[in-house]
Design a protein around this motif. Structure first.
Motif, PDB file in Angstrom:
ATOM      1  N   LEU A   1       0.840  -1.188   0.000  1.00 15.04           N
ATOM      2  CA  LEU A   1       0.000   0.000   0.000  1.00 15.04           C
ATOM      3  C   LEU A   1       0.880   1.245   0.000  1.00 15.04           C
ATOM      4  O   LEU A   1       1.736   1.421   0.875  1.00 15.04           O
ATOM      5  N   ASN A   2       0.664   2.102  -0.991  1.00 15.07           N
ATOM      6  CA  ASN A   2       1.387   3.367  -1.088  1.00 15.07           C
ATOM      7  C   ASN A   2       0.384   4.516  -0.959  1.00 15.07           C
ATOM      8  O   ASN A   2      -0.613   4.560  -1.685  1.00 15.07           O
ATOM      9  N   VAL A   3       0.663   5.414  -0.012  1.00 14.53           N
ATOM     10  CA  VAL A   3      -0.227   6.550   0.251  1.00 14.53           C
ATOM     11  C   VAL A   3       0.576   7.833   0.107  1.00 14.53           C
ATOM     12  O   VAL A   3       1.604   8.016   0.771  1.00 14.53           O
ATOM     13  N   GLN A   4       0.106   8.731  -0.755  1.00 14.82           N
ATOM     14  CA  GLN A   4       0.684  10.059  -0.925  1.00 14.82           C
ATOM     15  C   GLN A   4      -0.379  11.100  -0.580  1.00 14.82           C
ATOM     16  O   GLN A   4      -1.367  11.244  -1.290  1.00 14.82           O
ATOM     17  N   ASN A   5      -0.129  11.791   0.533  1.00 13.59           N
ATOM     18  CA  ASN A   5      -1.077  12.774   1.035  1.00 13.59           C
ATOM     19  C   ASN A   5      -0.385  14.144   1.056  1.00 13.59           C
ATOM     20  O   ASN A   5       0.417  14.443   1.948  1.00 13.59           O
ATOM     21  N   LYS A   6      -0.696  14.983   0.072  1.00 14.78           N
ATOM     22  CA  LYS A   6      -0.087  16.300  -0.019  1.00 14.78           C
ATOM     23  C   LYS A   6      -0.649  17.270   1.018  1.00 14.78           C
ATOM     24  O   LYS A   6       0.000  18.259   1.360  1.00 14.78           O
ATOM     25  N   LEU A   7      -1.840  16.997   1.506  1.00  9.45           N
ATOM     26  CA  LEU A   7      -2.442  17.871   2.509  1.00  9.45           C
ATOM     27  C   LEU A   7      -1.706  17.772   3.838  1.00  9.45           C
ATOM     28  O   LEU A   7      -1.498  18.784   4.520  1.00  9.45           O
ATOM     29  N   ASP A   8      -1.302  16.563   4.239  1.00  9.41           N
ATOM     30  CA  ASP A   8      -0.589  16.347   5.500  1.00  9.41           C
ATOM     31  C   ASP A   8       0.887  16.027   5.296  1.00  9.41           C
ATOM     32  O   ASP A   8       1.564  15.634   6.259  1.00  9.41           O
ATOM     33  N   ASN A   9       1.363  16.162   4.059  1.00  7.74           N
ATOM     34  CA  ASN A   9       2.775  15.908   3.740  1.00  7.74           C
ATOM     35  C   ASN A   9       3.197  14.496   4.175  1.00  7.74           C
ATOM     36  O   ASN A   9       4.153  14.295   4.926  1.00  7.74           O
ATOM     37  N   ILE A  10       2.440  13.505   3.702  1.00 12.01           N
ATOM     38  CA  ILE A  10       2.693  12.104   4.046  1.00 12.01           C
ATOM     39  C   ILE A  10       2.990  11.333   2.771  1.00 12.01           C
ATOM     40  O   ILE A  10       2.264  11.456   1.770  1.00 12.01           O
ATOM     41  N   ASP A  11       4.042  10.548   2.818  1.00 14.40           N
ATOM     42  CA  ASP A  11       4.377   9.621   1.735  1.00 14.40           C
ATOM     43  C   ASP A  11       4.776   8.303   2.391  1.00 14.40           C
ATOM     44  O   ASP A  11       5.912   8.110   2.802  1.00 14.40           O
ATOM     45  N   GLU A  12       3.808   7.423   2.484  1.00 18.31           N
ATOM     46  CA  GLU A  12       3.996   6.166   3.232  1.00 18.31           C
ATOM     47  C   GLU A  12       3.892   4.992   2.285  1.00 18.31           C
ATOM     48  O   GLU A  12       3.012   4.936   1.412  1.00 18.31           O
ATOM     49  N   ASN A  13       4.798   4.020   2.487  1.00 20.46           N
ATOM     50  CA  ASN A  13       4.791   2.785   1.703  1.00 20.46           C
ATOM     51  C   ASN A  13       4.904   1.609   2.669  1.00 20.46           C
ATOM     52  O   ASN A  13       5.929   1.439   3.322  1.00 20.46           O
ATOM     53  N   ILE A  14       3.836   0.820   2.757  1.00 21.13           N
ATOM     54  CA  ILE A  14       3.791  -0.305   3.701  1.00 21.13           C
ATOM     55  C   ILE A  14       3.504  -1.570   2.902  1.00 21.13           C
ATOM     56  O   ILE A  14       2.570  -1.609   2.090  1.00 21.13           O
ATOM     57  N   PHE A  15       4.284  -2.603   3.132  1.00 19.58           N
ATOM     58  CA  PHE A  15       4.059  -3.884   2.456  1.00 19.58           C
ATOM     59  C   PHE A  15       4.123  -5.017   3.472  1.00 19.58           C
ATOM     60  O   PHE A  15       4.833  -4.948   4.480  1.00 19.58           O
ATOM     61  N   ILE A  16       3.377  -6.086   3.171  1.00 16.95           N
ATOM     62  CA  ILE A  16       3.312  -7.249   4.058  1.00 16.95           C
ATOM     63  C   ILE A  16       3.069  -8.484   3.208  1.00 16.95           C
ATOM     64  O   ILE A  16       2.181  -8.492   2.336  1.00 16.95           O
ATOM     65  N   PRO A  17       3.834  -9.559   3.410  1.00 14.78           N
ATOM     66  CA  PRO A  17       3.600 -10.810   2.663  1.00 14.78           C
ATOM     67  C   PRO A  17       2.436 -11.593   3.269  1.00 14.78           C
ATOM     68  O   PRO A  17       2.318 -11.717   4.493  1.00 14.78           O
ATOM     69  N   ILE A  18       1.605 -12.132   2.401  1.00 14.08           N
ATOM     70  CA  ILE A  18       0.445 -12.925   2.807  1.00 14.08           C
ATOM     71  C   ILE A  18       0.581 -14.319   2.199  1.00 14.08           C
ATOM     72  O   ILE A  18       0.673 -14.456   0.975  1.00 14.08           O
TER      73      ILE A  18
END
Length: 268
Positions: free
Chosen positions: A199-216
């Protein structure tokens, strides 16, 4: 010298029968001979009237109902009288991140006729939290991705070597469109043991650039697919329709709603 006695009256013996006696008894009646006034005895079977009342054996007792019994009655609950909400979820913990899935119920709208209709379908929320240590996760930095019913179908039918990518913009159609971008990628692992959720989230309003991955793993994906299959009718609100079906109006379902027109289709 014997004195004469009058034999015009008869004497009867009085016998008291207890209330709990159930065996008929012979009652001796004393009679006097008209000639000798010598008492003679004869036995006559008299009918007995016995009353034995034990009300505590067959009269039902009323017990006070508990709050749980009053809350969950045997009658099916309508949309307006649903039981209290229950929150459920399923979590998968790995070394880099944790994933929690939880359903979100649909929304209903009341009609003038007194009926209800689904105004918004339910969904399943995927919550990704990055790891900050051994078996420790920062849920304050969690990122949420909502899977619609159609997207759940894609995930349920995912093959061992198949992949997909979903793009969401929560502000689509608004003035802030494009300022929040969420991309969920599901790709097969190289060793074929499962899939990687990224999951990649880019939030320009809160200045967030998060990339989270998990193997299933395959087993974990099978559990998720089973949960999604089970909850699907509830997300569509079909369970409330099933609870409202009655024998007297089941034949009028199609004719009451002109959108479906089932009778018209078969009468053409």
């Amino acid at each position: 010298m014997l004195q004469p006695h009058s034999c015009s009256a008869t004497t009867k013996s009085s016998i008291t029968i207890p209330n709990d006696a159930f065996t008929p008894k012979f009652i001796p009646l004393r009679r006097y001979s008209s000639s000798s006034c010598i008492p003679t005895f004869s036995f006559t079977l008299q009918p007995l009237s016995i009353t034995c009342r034990h009300s505590n054996l067959y009269e039902p007792k009323s017990f006070p109902s508990s709050p749980q019994a009053q809350r969950y009655s045997a009658q099916p609950a309508s949309v307006g009288t649903l039981p209290p909400r229950v929150f459920v979820g399923h979590s998968i913990y790995k070394g880099k991140a944790a994933l929690t899935v939880s359903p979100k119920s649909p929304e209903f709208q009341s009609l003038e006729s007194g009926a209800f209709k689904v105004s918004k379908e339910g969904s399943v929320l995927l919550q990704f939290a990055p790891a900050v240590g051994l078996r420790q996760y920062d849920w304050n930095r969690k990122q949420v991705f909502s899977l619609s019913v159609s997207e759940l179908g894609t995930l349920i039918s995912l093959g061992a070597r198949e992949s997909f990518e979903f793009f969401h913009d929560p502000n689509q159609g608004r003035s802030d469109e494009g300022k929040i971008r969420k991309v969920l990628k599901v790709e097969p692992l190289m060793d074929g043991s499962g899939h990687l959720f990224n999951l990649n989230v880019q939030n320009k309003l809160d200045n967030i650039d998060e990339n989270i991955f998990i193997p299933i793993t395959k087993a974990e994906l099978a559990v998720l697919s089973s949960l999604f299959n089970f909850i699907m009718p509830y997300l569509l609100g079909w369970h409330t329709f099933g609870n409202s079906i009655k024998p007297d109006n089941s034949s009028k379902v199609n004719s009451d709603n002109p959108r479906y027109g089932g009778d018209y289709e078969w009468n053409r």
